[in-house]
Write a protein that holds these residues in place. Sequence first.
Motif, mmCIF file in Angstrom:
data_model
loop_
_atom_site.group_PDB
_atom_site.id
_atom_site.type_symbol
_atom_site.label_atom_id
_atom_site.label_comp_id
_atom_site.label_asym_id
_atom_site.label_seq_id
_atom_site.Cartn_x
_atom_site.Cartn_y
_atom_site.Cartn_z
ATOM 1 N N PHE A 65 0.848 -1.176 0.000
ATOM 2 C CA PHE A 65 0.000 0.000 0.000
ATOM 3 C C PHE A 65 0.888 1.232 0.000
ATOM 4 O O PHE A 65 1.791 1.341 0.831
ATOM 5 N N VAL A 66 0.652 2.131 -0.920
ATOM 6 C CA VAL A 66 1.290 3.450 -0.914
ATOM 7 C C VAL A 66 0.175 4.397 -0.476
ATOM 8 O O VAL A 66 -0.719 4.710 -1.256
ATOM 9 N N HIS A 67 0.199 4.789 0.784
ATOM 10 C CA HIS A 67 -0.911 5.540 1.354
ATOM 11 C C HIS A 67 -0.950 6.963 0.808
ATOM 12 O O HIS A 67 0.064 7.663 0.799
ATOM 13 N N GLU A 68 -2.115 7.346 0.368
ATOM 14 C CA GLU A 68 -2.309 8.650 -0.257
ATOM 15 C C GLU A 68 -2.176 9.796 0.746
ATOM 16 O O GLU A 68 -1.635 10.851 0.417
ATOM 17 N N LEU A 69 -2.692 9.599 1.947
ATOM 18 C CA LEU A 69 -2.646 10.668 2.947
ATOM 19 C C LEU A 69 -1.221 10.910 3.414
ATOM 20 O O LEU A 69 -0.452 9.965 3.630
ATOM 21 N N ARG A 70 -0.881 12.199 3.553
ATOM 22 C CA ARG A 70 0.412 12.601 4.103
ATOM 23 C C ARG A 70 0.124 13.652 5.159
ATOM 24 O O ARG A 70 -0.964 14.217 5.201
ATOM 25 N N ARG A 71 1.113 13.945 6.008
ATOM 26 C CA ARG A 71 0.876 14.923 7.067
ATOM 27 C C ARG A 71 2.160 15.661 7.383
ATOM 28 O O ARG A 71 3.204 15.038 7.599
ATOM 29 N N THR A 72 2.078 16.995 7.410
ATOM 30 C CA THR A 72 3.191 17.814 7.861
ATOM 31 C C THR A 72 3.044 18.011 9.365
ATOM 32 O O THR A 72 1.983 18.428 9.844
ATOM 33 N N ILE A 73 4.089 17.682 10.105
ATOM 34 C CA ILE A 73 4.067 17.831 11.561
ATOM 35 C C ILE A 73 4.417 19.271 11.911
ATOM 36 O O ILE A 73 5.424 19.807 11.454
ATOM 37 N N LEU A 74 3.589 19.877 12.726
ATOM 38 C CA LEU A 74 3.790 21.253 13.148
ATOM 39 C C LEU A 74 4.447 21.299 14.527
ATOM 40 O O LEU A 74 4.351 20.336 15.304
ATOM 41 N N GLU A 75 5.065 22.413 14.843
ATOM 42 C CA GLU A 75 5.649 22.587 16.173
ATOM 43 C C GLU A 75 4.566 22.454 17.244
ATOM 44 O O GLU A 75 4.791 21.850 18.290
ATOM 45 N N SER A 76 3.382 22.970 16.957
ATOM 46 C CA SER A 76 2.293 22.873 17.935
ATOM 47 C C SER A 76 1.863 21.423 18.166
ATOM 48 O O SER A 76 1.470 21.060 19.279
ATOM 49 N N ASP A 77 1.930 20.571 17.126
ATOM 50 C CA ASP A 77 1.625 19.138 17.302
ATOM 51 C C ASP A 77 2.580 18.519 18.313
ATOM 52 O O ASP A 77 2.178 17.776 19.213
#
Length: 191
Positions: free
Chosen positions: A56-68
């Motif tokens: 599986f090549v997952h479509e969703l990606r996420r940028t991690i923020l300093e607040s996270d």
Amino acid sequence: MCFATRQSPRPTRISRSNASNTPPRFRSDRLPRSQDRTGSSMAGLYFDQFTVGQRFVHELRRTILESDNMLFSNMTMNPAAIHIDHDYASRTEFGRPLVNSLLTLGLVIGLSVQDTTFGTTIANVKLEETTFPKPVFAGDTIRVETEVMALRDSKSRPTQGLVTLLHVAYNQRDEIVCTCQRLALMMKTPA
């Protein structure tokens, strides 16, 4: 809904008539959606819809923020200066705060769920062989690929099975930042 890749890193929709000429890449190209007992559609796969070697090549990606990172460190009561203190972190070999590794791990599992186990998991039984070969920093964008490593019928639960999934997470520079092998107890297709 089918997807194919262009030159850009973002997937684009293609018509179903072209779908047969496109190698399967995303979940919607491979199998119909699962349904729960009420007939409602679920994104995850049942145990018997997995095959060893399936990728599986997952479509969703996420940028991690300093607040996270700050929120996660505070919520988990982790006051380690390497995660929350810019002055301290500036004097380390990394030069800036590291993202909490458990936030990274949680994100890796979370990004994989929709294509694999959403609505069809009974429990995560075990996480093992977890590694963090490169650090993650605020501003990094994480993407995940998953491979099915093993399948086994449950010995005590005839309507369930165990799936071993290998998750590999990459940052925006295609460096591996996390690997994890997850053993999930999954529902079989209802009779």
